[in-house]
Design a protein around this motif. Structure first.
Motif, PDB file in Angstrom:
ATOM      1  N   ASP A 245       3.872  -3.712  -8.540  1.00 46.32           N
ATOM      2  CA  ASP A 245       3.624  -4.440  -7.298  1.00 46.32           C
ATOM      3  C   ASP A 245       3.665  -5.935  -7.571  1.00 46.32           C
ATOM      4  O   ASP A 245       3.274  -6.380  -8.654  1.00 46.32           O
ATOM      5  CB  ASP A 245       2.218  -4.089  -6.767  1.00 46.32           C
ATOM      6  CG  ASP A 245       2.249  -2.806  -5.959  1.00 46.32           C
ATOM      7  OD1 ASP A 245       1.325  -2.576  -5.183  1.00 46.32           O
ATOM      8  OD2 ASP A 245       3.232  -2.045  -6.129  1.00 46.32           O
ATOM      9  N   LYS A 249       9.985  -7.193  -5.514  1.00 44.35           N
ATOM     10  CA  LYS A 249      10.972  -6.183  -5.081  1.00 44.35           C
ATOM     11  C   LYS A 249      11.292  -6.345  -3.604  1.00 44.35           C
ATOM     12  O   LYS A 249      12.455  -6.374  -3.205  1.00 44.35           O
ATOM     13  CB  LYS A 249      10.419  -4.783  -5.347  1.00 44.35           C
ATOM     14  CG  LYS A 249      10.197  -4.442  -6.785  1.00 44.35           C
ATOM     15  CD  LYS A 249       9.742  -3.000  -6.982  1.00 44.35           C
ATOM     16  CE  LYS A 249       8.492  -2.671  -6.211  1.00 44.35           C
ATOM     17  NZ  LYS A 249       7.326  -3.482  -6.563  1.00 44.35           N
ATOM     18  N   SER A 267      11.753   4.629  -1.514  1.00 48.92           N
ATOM     19  CA  SER A 267      11.217   5.957  -1.793  1.00 48.92           C
ATOM     20  C   SER A 267       9.728   5.790  -2.077  1.00 48.92           C
ATOM     21  O   SER A 267       9.344   4.896  -2.820  1.00 48.92           O
ATOM     22  CB  SER A 267      11.908   6.577  -3.015  1.00 48.92           C
ATOM     23  OG  SER A 267      11.303   7.822  -3.300  1.00 48.92           O
ATOM     24  N   ARG A 276       1.457   9.796   3.210  1.00 52.62           N
ATOM     25  CA  ARG A 276       1.340   9.243   1.860  1.00 52.62           C
ATOM     26  C   ARG A 276      -0.113   9.146   1.408  1.00 52.62           C
ATOM     27  O   ARG A 276      -0.487   9.619   0.333  1.00 52.62           O
ATOM     28  CB  ARG A 276       1.992   7.861   1.814  1.00 52.62           C
ATOM     29  CG  ARG A 276       2.136   7.412   0.397  1.00 52.62           C
ATOM     30  CD  ARG A 276       3.152   6.349   0.281  1.00 52.62           C
ATOM     31  NE  ARG A 276       3.163   5.900  -1.094  1.00 52.62           N
ATOM     32  CZ  ARG A 276       3.874   4.887  -1.508  1.00 52.62           C
ATOM     33  NH1 ARG A 276       4.619   4.224  -0.645  1.00 52.62           N
ATOM     34  NH2 ARG A 276       3.863   4.515  -2.762  1.00 52.62           N
ATOM     35  N   ARG A 315      12.267   0.990  -5.204  1.00 50.94           N
ATOM     36  CA  ARG A 315      11.638   2.057  -5.989  1.00 50.94           C
ATOM     37  C   ARG A 315      12.366   3.391  -5.772  1.00 50.94           C
ATOM     38  O   ARG A 315      12.744   3.742  -4.651  1.00 50.94           O
ATOM     39  CB  ARG A 315      10.143   2.231  -5.638  1.00 50.94           C
ATOM     40  CG  ARG A 315       9.213   1.126  -6.107  1.00 50.94           C
ATOM     41  CD  ARG A 315       7.791   1.551  -5.874  1.00 50.94           C
ATOM     42  NE  ARG A 315       6.803   0.475  -5.977  1.00 50.94           N
ATOM     43  CZ  ARG A 315       6.178   0.152  -7.091  1.00 50.94           C
ATOM     44  NH1 ARG A 315       6.480   0.773  -8.227  1.00 50.94           N
ATOM     45  NH2 ARG A 315       5.257  -0.794  -7.113  1.00 50.94           N
ATOM     46  N   THR A 320       8.403   6.914  -9.987  1.00 48.29           N
ATOM     47  CA  THR A 320       7.714   8.209  -9.975  1.00 48.29           C
ATOM     48  C   THR A 320       7.391   8.646 -11.399  1.00 48.29           C
ATOM     49  O   THR A 320       6.250   8.993 -11.714  1.00 48.29           O
ATOM     50  CB  THR A 320       8.599   9.263  -9.289  1.00 48.29           C
ATOM     51  OG1 THR A 320       8.995   8.770  -8.011  1.00 48.29           O
ATOM     52  CG2 THR A 320       7.864  10.578  -9.109  1.00 48.29           C
ATOM     53  N   ARG A 373      -0.194 -12.956  -1.740  1.00 45.73           N
ATOM     54  CA  ARG A 373       0.273 -12.027  -0.710  1.00 45.73           C
ATOM     55  C   ARG A 373      -0.922 -11.481   0.074  1.00 45.73           C
ATOM     56  O   ARG A 373      -0.822 -11.173   1.251  1.00 45.73           O
ATOM     57  CB  ARG A 373       1.048 -10.883  -1.371  1.00 45.73           C
ATOM     58  CG  ARG A 373       1.638  -9.902  -0.407  1.00 45.73           C
ATOM     59  CD  ARG A 373       2.576  -8.956  -1.113  1.00 45.73           C
ATOM     60  NE  ARG A 373       1.832  -8.021  -1.969  1.00 45.73           N
ATOM     61  CZ  ARG A 373       2.429  -7.003  -2.596  1.00 45.73           C
ATOM     62  NH1 ARG A 373       3.749  -6.834  -2.471  1.00 45.73           N
ATOM     63  NH2 ARG A 373       1.734  -6.176  -3.344  1.00 45.73           N
ATOM     64  N   GLU A 381      -2.660   0.107  -8.165  1.00 42.27           N
ATOM     65  CA  GLU A 381      -2.484  -1.296  -8.546  1.00 42.27           C
ATOM     66  C   GLU A 381      -3.812  -1.900  -8.997  1.00 42.27           C
ATOM     67  O   GLU A 381      -3.867  -2.715  -9.905  1.00 42.27           O
ATOM     68  CB  GLU A 381      -1.893  -2.091  -7.381  1.00 42.27           C
ATOM     69  CG  GLU A 381      -0.402  -1.896  -7.256  1.00 42.27           C
ATOM     70  CD  GLU A 381       0.332  -2.067  -8.601  1.00 42.27           C
ATOM     71  OE1 GLU A 381       1.166  -1.201  -8.911  1.00 42.27           O
ATOM     72  OE2 GLU A 381       0.041  -3.024  -9.342  1.00 42.27           O
TER      73      GLU A 381
HETATM   74  N1  LIG Z   1       7.315   4.182  -4.241  1.00 37.47           N
HETATM   75  C1  LIG Z   1       6.596   4.829  -5.160  1.00 37.47           C
HETATM   76  N2  LIG Z   1       5.404   4.314  -5.538  1.00 37.47           N
HETATM   77  C2  LIG Z   1       4.717   5.017  -6.472  1.00 37.47           C
HETATM   78  C3  LIG Z   1       5.176   6.207  -7.031  1.00 37.47           C
HETATM   79  N3  LIG Z   1       4.263   6.657  -7.923  1.00 37.47           N
HETATM   80  C4  LIG Z   1       3.269   5.789  -7.909  1.00 37.47           C
HETATM   81  N4  LIG Z   1       3.540   4.786  -7.061  1.00 37.47           N
HETATM   82  C5  LIG Z   1       2.647   3.641  -6.808  1.00 37.47           C
HETATM   83  C6  LIG Z   1       3.283   2.319  -7.166  1.00 37.47           C
HETATM   84  C7  LIG Z   1       2.466   1.354  -6.348  1.00 37.47           C
HETATM   85  O1  LIG Z   1       1.271   1.054  -7.042  1.00 37.47           O
HETATM   86  C8  LIG Z   1       2.078   2.144  -5.128  1.00 37.47           C
HETATM   87  C9  LIG Z   1       2.782   1.701  -3.872  1.00 37.47           C
HETATM   88  O2  LIG Z   1       4.126   1.522  -4.176  1.00 37.47           O
HETATM   89  P1  LIG Z   1       5.158   1.125  -2.994  1.00 37.47           P
HETATM   90  O3  LIG Z   1       6.129   0.166  -3.569  1.00 37.47           O
HETATM   91  O4  LIG Z   1       5.762   2.330  -2.414  1.00 37.47           O
HETATM   92  O5  LIG Z   1       4.302   0.433  -1.854  1.00 37.47           O
HETATM   93  P2  LIG Z   1       4.216  -1.095  -1.629  1.00 37.47           P
HETATM   94  O6  LIG Z   1       5.415  -1.513  -0.864  1.00 37.47           O
HETATM   95  O7  LIG Z   1       2.888  -1.399  -1.073  1.00 37.47           O
HETATM   96  O8  LIG Z   1       4.287  -1.719  -3.089  1.00 37.47           O
HETATM   97  P3  LIG Z   1       5.195  -2.935  -3.544  1.00 37.47           P
HETATM   98  O9  LIG Z   1       4.294  -4.104  -3.485  1.00 37.47           O
HETATM   99  O10 LIG Z   1       6.382  -3.052  -2.626  1.00 37.47           O
HETATM  100  O11 LIG Z   1       5.602  -2.561  -4.934  1.00 37.47           O
HETATM  101  O12 LIG Z   1       2.387   3.508  -5.435  1.00 37.47           O
HETATM  102  C10 LIG Z   1       6.420   6.728  -6.599  1.00 37.47           C
HETATM  103  O13 LIG Z   1       6.878   7.790  -7.018  1.00 37.47           O
HETATM  104  N5  LIG Z   1       7.100   5.994  -5.672  1.00 37.47           N
END
Ligand SMILES: Nc1nc2c(ncn2[C@H]2C[C@H](O)[C@@H](COP(=O)(O)OP(=O)(O)OP(=O)(O)O)O2)c(=O)[nH]1
Ligand SMILES: Nc1ncnc2c1ncn2[C@@H]1O[C@H](COP(=O)(O)OP(=O)(O)O)[C@@H](O)[C@H]1O
Length: 432
Positions: A245, A249, A267, A276, A315, A320, A373, A381
């Motif tokens: 995070d 990205k 994803s 989720r 992602r 994952t 942010r 996180e």
């Molecule tokens: N997208 C995604 N996140 C995952 C996965 N496994 C664990 N995570 C964790 C990573 C982040 O700590 C949390 C949220 O990731 P996301 O990128 O989907 O959401 P968000 O847009 O809030 O985070 P960002 O700041 O964009 O990286 O979920 C996975 O398989 N896919």
């Protein structure tokens, strides 16, 4: 001084303790996920004299009463959820005099042989502890053991096992012996198809087994049913942007979408967003299967869009796998599976991108951006921030995934500089 431990004698005589399944296992009691566990095994023979007062004895059994408790049921969904519930119950209900350690029972070299539980040290020999554990054993599918030591330092495990009232008669003494440290951290036995999934079917099967206890699984499975299992990439390049995070990205993928006039996907896909938080609250087996299915559903969208334009993905499978491996593997950074391990293997049935860019940022810069942010941190996180070792494991796991491997970019410079470096990379890798 003989440490009188609770034999829970009245219950021990009443419960059927068929422990052959346990006597062939090694036990790893972990004081802290950053250090090596203490390993011990069970034996029908009394241990050698020098073993009796070993380090094992000091660390585990001379801190007051000792118990171990495991969730035991053949149903892997129920076992995963029981373990998670048990952890909550023990953390909230154990008297403050107790020290709670993670306990793993496993067969060395046998994947998925690992049963997770807890080792409890009660410094004050508190009757409340015994009553609380007895109630747990009565109400759930748990295997409760106590440890008895005699004057000469001989130590043995006596088990009290209740599967909701099933009688137990076997009170055989299983002596405690020191077990050698295995070649690798036992948590590595619990990765393949338990926290990381390498086929659509394996992830799908987990959620199928959840349909009764998690009704939302049915809707996720219906969406998964609609996606083509082996989505084939179109003629336009697919570029995945990965990173912790606040590495940039979202900022970068939005700029790339505009400049490349492409499709921006993520994803798990938007169609899963409503569930989720529900699956984030589940134990790793279920949560990671949810994210794995999210990748397959996203792959279906990627296949469709890459027939029309370049596709940028925020992602995908690297996240994952990296978060799952880093969460599951205990011990120091060196405990991660070696770079050539099959756990880093890309799933054969998952659409493969043309380029995966891993954004890395110095921890202090990332923390600054997170603060700037101001967005609520996910539990994961928050863990990353609190636990530098976990962050290092996630980043190292990202780097070890192959076919395709990540191209690592220092995303500390300005947005404009990062963007132009990534555009050069895309031009070179994708002829765009
Ligand atoms: N997208 C995604 N996140 C995952 C996965 N496994 C664990 N995570 C964790 C990573 C982040 O700590 C949390 C949220 O990731 P996301 O990128 O989907 O959401 P968000 O847009 O809030 O985070 P960002 O700041 O964009 O990286 O979920 C996975 O398989 N896919
Ligand atoms: N190269 C950069 N330099 C400085 N700040 C950045 C840079 N890229 C992104 N940011 C800022 O950092 C914060 C996190 O960026 P974001 O794109 O949301 O990261 P992520 O999607 O990886 O969580 C945002 O406030 C964003 O404006």
């Amino acid at each position: 001084m003989s440490i009188r431990l609770n034999c829970l004698s009245n219950m021990a005589r009443r419960l059927n303790c068929n422990f052959s399944q346990w006597s062939s296992r090694v036990f790893a009691a972990e004081f802290d996920s950053r250090c090596d566990p203490v390993y011990f095994a069970l034996s029908a023979q009394t241990p050698a004299a020098d073993e009796k007062q070993s380090l094992l004895f000091q660390k585990l059994f001379s801190q007051g009463k000792a118990y171990s408790i495991h969730a035991i049921t053949d149903d892997r969904i129920q076992r995963a959820r029981s373990y998670s519930d048990l952890q909550d119950k023990l953390v909230s209900a154990l008297p403050k005099s107790c020290n709670l350690l993670q306990l793993i029972a496993f067969h060395p070299n046998v994947n998925n042989s690992l049963v997770k539980g807890f080792f409890i040290q009660d410094a004050l020999n508190n009757a409340e502890t015994e009553n609380m554990l007895k109630d747990l054993v009565k109400s759930e599918e748990f295997h409760l053991c106590t440890y008895v030591s005699s004057e000469d330092g001989t130590l043995w495990q006596q088990c009290v096992w209740s599967q909701r009232g099933k009688e137990c008669t076997d009170v055989t003494k299983h002596y405690i012996t020191v077990a050698a440290k295995p070649e690798y951290h036992p948590s590595l036995l619990n990765i393949i198809n338990t926290v990381v999934f390498y086929s659509f079917e394996d992830a799908y099967r987990v959620l199928q087994e959840c349909k009764e206890c998690i009704p939302e699984s049915k809707e996720v499975l219906e969406l998964a049913d609609q996606c083509l299992k082996n989505s084939t990439k179109g003629r336009f390049p697919v570029i995945v942007i990965e990173g912790l995070d606040a590495t940039g990205k979202t900022t970068l993928t939005q700029s790339l979408q505009e400049i490349l006039r492409g499709a921006l996907l993520r994803s798990p896909p938007g169609c899963l967003s409503q569930w989720r938080a529900r699956f984030d609250a589940e134990p790793p087996l279920i949560r990671r299967a949810f994210y794995a299915l999210g990748n397959y559903i996203s792959a279906c969208d990627i296949a469709r869009e890459s027939a029309k334009s370049p596709v940028i993905v925020d992602r995908y499978w690297h996240s994952t796998a990296a978060y799952a491996i880093a969460t599951e593997v205990g011990g120091a950074l060196e405990s991660l599976p070696s770079s050539h391990s099959e756990v880093y293997r890309w799933p054969r049935d998952l659409l493969t991108p043309d380029l995966v860019v891993l954004l890395t940022v110095r921890p202090e810069e990332r923390a600054r951006r997170l603060r700037a942010r101001g967005v609520e941190k996910t539990r994961e996180e928050a863990e990353l921030e609190a636990n530098n070792l976990f962050r290092q494991k996630v980043e190292e796991a990202y780097r070890r995934i192959q076919d395709p491997a990540c191209v690592v970019i220092d995303a500390s410079p300005s947005k404009e500089e990062v963007l132009s470096e990534v555009l050069l990379l895309i031009q070179k890798h994708c002829n765009l």
